[in-house]
Enzyme design. Structure first.
Site, mmCIF file in Angstrom:
data_model
loop_
_atom_site.group_PDB
_atom_site.id
_atom_site.type_symbol
_atom_site.label_atom_id
_atom_site.label_comp_id
_atom_site.label_asym_id
_atom_site.label_seq_id
_atom_site.Cartn_x
_atom_site.Cartn_y
_atom_site.Cartn_z
ATOM 1 N N GLU A 1 6.580 8.083 19.665
ATOM 2 C CA GLU A 1 7.601 7.934 18.748
ATOM 3 C C GLU A 1 7.445 6.303 18.273
ATOM 4 O O GLU A 1 7.380 5.762 19.126
ATOM 5 C CB GLU A 1 9.126 8.070 19.184
ATOM 6 C CG GLU A 1 10.088 7.666 18.304
ATOM 7 C CD GLU A 1 11.538 7.918 18.712
ATOM 8 O OE1 GLU A 1 12.372 8.154 17.928
ATOM 9 O OE2 GLU A 1 11.948 7.851 19.926
ATOM 10 N N LYS B 1 13.676 13.903 12.668
ATOM 11 C CA LYS B 1 14.512 13.648 13.534
ATOM 12 C C LYS B 1 16.037 14.376 13.348
ATOM 13 O O LYS B 1 16.674 13.754 12.370
ATOM 14 C CB LYS B 1 14.726 12.390 14.095
ATOM 15 C CG LYS B 1 15.318 12.190 15.558
ATOM 16 C CD LYS B 1 15.286 10.574 15.998
ATOM 17 C CE LYS B 1 15.822 10.439 17.305
ATOM 18 N NZ LYS B 1 15.712 9.179 17.896
ATOM 19 N N CYS C 1 12.482 12.695 20.443
ATOM 20 C CA CYS C 1 13.246 11.751 21.273
ATOM 21 C C CYS C 1 14.849 12.320 21.683
ATOM 22 O O CYS C 1 14.914 13.266 22.481
ATOM 23 C CB CYS C 1 13.566 10.166 20.935
ATOM 24 S SG CYS C 1 13.941 9.088 22.140
#
Length: 273
Positions: free
Chosen positions: A40, A110, A151
């Protein structure tokens, strides 16, 4: 097939990050990797104050470099959260995936933004600058189907369950957990997602930089469907290699057939988009 996770040391100079990332992709390919993943935020420091400054369109400079090196090395390249993506006046935390022919196979924005407040330890609010994605992201390889998250997405078990329902056997999460959440939950969440869905789970972090405003935990990891950690990096820059054994995955699913034993008459996970 061999999976390579590039735990990159990220600097404030985008061109240097891109150059080093491409060099390590070439190194991974030379060592037999067929699927390669970047962390990331690999081309810029992580932090809300950096997102707008480093933002790009897709396609753009960073994704063009990823496309070129994927084609050059004939690998499937998961571009971490390659860049803060600018689109229509909004910014997204975006991971682009490229195939061996250089074509973009997936673009994951995301879904769950990292807004947390742990008193005395860490406060962070991605939603100050970023917008959330609204879709699941899956891509096919000759080896297996792969599901993507970034994440904070790993904390949401429902998302991984949808990927399992869609036939994914490997989940890849580029991520940058910090020194508070990393030691507490990084490995735990990966093992949970792997066991719950009988899949391989790979997480790829930036290398730790103690001088950065946001210090990443590091420790890129691969967990097998039995919940065992089969590869784990330290905190420094490195390339982590793992051979993904889909025969073992099939054996585990046969021995403990939870996927066919679910009580769909009592509960279920629904994908709405």
């Amino acid at each position: 097939f061999r999976l390579a996770l590039i735990q990159l040391h990220v600097s404030a100079v985008k061109s240097d990050n891109l150059q080093r990332a491409c060099r390590l992709v070439r190194e991974a390919s030379a060592k037999g990797a067929k699927v390669v993943a970047l962390p990331e935020c690999f081309n810029s420091p992580y932090g809300t104050k950096y997102f707008k400054e480093y933002a790009e369109k897709i396609p753009g400079e960073s994704t063009q470099k990823l496309s070129e090196v994927a084609k050059e090395c004939s690998v499937y390249l998961v571009g971490g959260r390659s860049i803060p993506e600018e689109d229509g006046g909004k910014l997204y935390n975006t991971c682009a995936v490229f195939g061996p022919d250089g074509a973009m196979l997936a673009k994951h924005r995301k879904v769950h933004l990292f807004d947390i407040d742990i008193p005395g330890k860490i406060q962070f609010k991605e939603s100050e600058t970023l917008s959330p994605g609204n879709s699941f992201s899956v891509f096919d390889t000759p080896y297996c189907k792969v599901g993507l998250g970034i994440c904070y997405d790993i904390r949401f078990a429902e998302m991984a369950q949808v990927y399992g329902q869609k036939g994914c056997q490997l989940l890849i999460y580029p991520g940058a957990f910090n020194l508070t959440t990393g030691p507490a939950h990084w490995e735990l969440l990966q093992r949970g997602r792997a066991v719950d869905n009988q899949v391989y789970v790979a997480t790829v972090s930036p290398a730790r930089d103690e001088k950065a405003s946001y210090v990443a935990w590091g420790h890129s990891t691969v967990v097998n469907p039995w919940g065992e950690v089969i590869a784990k990096a330290g905190a420094e820059e490195t390339v982590l290699y793992t051979d993904i054994d889909l025969t073992k995955l099939a054996e585990i699913r046969q021995q403990i057939p939870i996927l066919s034993q679910k009580r769909c008459d009592l509960y279920g996970i629904e994908m709405k988009k």
